[in-house]
Design an enzyme around this catalytic site. Structure first.
Site, PDB file in Angstrom:
ATOM      1  N   GLU A   1      -4.519 -13.883  -2.850  1.00 23.02           N
ATOM      2  CA  GLU A   1      -3.399 -13.099  -3.393  1.00 23.02           C
ATOM      3  C   GLU A   1      -3.448 -13.095  -4.905  1.00 23.02           C
ATOM      4  OE1 GLU A   1       0.011 -11.577  -5.034  1.00 23.02           O
ATOM      5  OE2 GLU A   1      -0.453 -13.692  -5.300  1.00 23.02           O
TER       6      GLU A   1
ATOM      7  N   ASP B   1      -3.995 -19.122  -1.117  1.00 28.32           N
ATOM      8  CA  ASP B   1      -4.865 -19.568  -2.216  1.00 28.32           C
ATOM      9  C   ASP B   1      -4.146 -20.347  -3.313  1.00 28.32           C
ATOM     10  OD1 ASP B   1      -3.681 -17.000  -2.551  1.00 28.32           O
ATOM     11  OD2 ASP B   1      -5.065 -16.465  -4.151  1.00 28.32           O
TER      12      ASP B   1
HETATM   13 NI    NI Z   1       2.185 -16.338  -5.822  1.00 30.37          NI
END
Ligand code: NI
Length: 394
Positions: A138, A80
């Site tokens: 994440e 991401d």
């Molecule tokens: Ni990172």
């Protein structure tokens, strides 16, 4: 074998740069990594791996089957980007307004794909199965949990990961024994007093005044009652309360984050915070609620796997390119959730430009990566994955 791995990495390095630039210019936010996942799945399929999509919502899992060894080695990358407008003038800069790969997850994904290509091209079955985990989200600390809920850690005996680091020069890697990152938990405190006229405080219970004491008492109490060698960072980042300048507020909500390194410290924090809040509120008759929500634990690197990574990096890159990191970070990383299921280690991949005075930090709109790091990352990770099978079986 190292020379064979090295020559494959060299041969695919132009392709790896192409992949990284493609991912960098098409960043997607946490949980929305649809195009990135499709692209990743395409590259993995073309290597002949068994690919599964839509794991952990927008994650991708691929397996390189091995021989008789029943162990499974997992290699994890995150995909991401961040809601940051890129301010670097690059031909492959983000083409998504307000979204940027400012944490280097484009590099992590590229390295993961590079390792898959290398191991697939070795042309020999490894003793056991290698499972590649490309996780979403994440940055919001959700992706690892989603992946684990979908069963990606079933049968896994070890997990490897990496994170870029601008203060380590490109082509070098940083190794940390023990705690690499902190546990990150959420805190919400509600102070409930009694409203009244701003001119008549004795007839009210001023929630704003009490909340301000809660904030300062917590900071002071950490420094006077907690072991300074077991660090705690408590930050109240948001305060909500009050209705008018001349009305005493009856309710204040404090929101914050709590970082710690040691599991014991973390375990006693909810109760300790509540006792401090109670101690401030009770003399004034205010009511309170403390909600402590556990986020991600600390990344605690396994000694055997960390030693293996250090030896492999030293052989593959040269020992002058291996740095031992002496201090942990109080940042958080959801890689730690995989470590609740199997031992693992995460290393820092240097991406700093050695010829620049300033390397902008992670999450900065001018964050930039020296792409020579990619070869170092793939080489280290691929060689460590190869050598993993020589460790005594579990
Ligand atoms: Ni990172």
């Amino acid at each position: 074998m190292l020379s064979q791995i090295r020559s494959i990495v060299e041969a695919i390095s132009p392709r790896l740069i192409e992949i990284r630039r493609h991912i960098h210019s098409h960043p997607e936010l946490s949980g929305q990594e649809y195009k990135t996942a499709a692209y990743v799945a395409g590259v993995l399929s073309s290597c002949g791996l068994r690919v599964q999509e839509l794991v952990g919502k927008t994650g991708v899992v691929a397996e390189l089957p091995g021989g008789e060894d029943s162990r499974i080695l997992a290699i994890r990358a995150d995909m991401d980007g961040l809601p940051i407008a890129e301010r670097v003038d690059l031909p492959f800069a983000s083409n998504q307004a307000g979204i940027m790969h400012a944490c280097g997850h484009d590099v992590h994904t590229t390295v993961g794909l590079g390792v898959a290509m290398v191991l697939a091209q070795l042309g020999l079955p490894l003793p056991g199965t290698t499972r590649f985990l490309f996780q979403p989200a994440e940055e919001t600390a959700q992706g690892a949990r989603w992946m684990i809920e979908d069963g990606v850690m079933a049968g896994v005996s070890a997990v490897l990961g990496l994170h870029v680091y601008p203060s380590v020069p490109a082509r070098a890697i940083g190794i940390r024994y023990g705690a690499l990152t902190a546990a990150a938990d959420d805190l919400e405190i509600l102070i409930v007093g009694e409203s009244g006229h701003g001119a008549r405080p004795h007839e009210a219970i001023d929630a704003i005044w009490i909340a301000s004491q809660v904030v300062t008492t917590l900071q002071q109490a950490i420094s006077r009652t907690q072991n300074p060698l077991h660090p705690i960072v408590l930050t109240i980042g948001q305060i909500q309360g009050g209705r008018a300048p001349n009305v005493i507020a009856d309710t204040v909500r404090l929101l914050g984050t709590v970082r710690s390194l040691h599991p014991d410290t973390r375990n006693h924090l909810p109760q300790w915070i509540e006792s401090v809040v109670a101690g401030v509120c009770q003399p004034y008759g205010a009511k309170y609620e403390v909600h402590y929500r556990r986020g991600v634990p600390s990344v605690f690197n396994d000694p055997t796997l960390t030693e293996l990574t250090a030896r492999c990096a030293s052989e593959a890159l040269g020992k002058e390119y291996l740095q031992i990191i002496h201090e942990p970070s109080l940042g958080a990383e959801d890689f730690s959730l995989y470590l609740e299921h199997a031992p693992g280690t995460m290393f820092r991949l240097g991406v700093g430009f050695t010829d620049r005075a300033v390397n902008y930090p992670l999450h900065h709109p001018k964050f930039e990566v020296d792409e020579s790091a990619i070869v170092a990352g793939v080489l280290t990770m691929a060689y460590t994955s190869y050598r993993y099978w020589q460790l005594p079986g579990a």
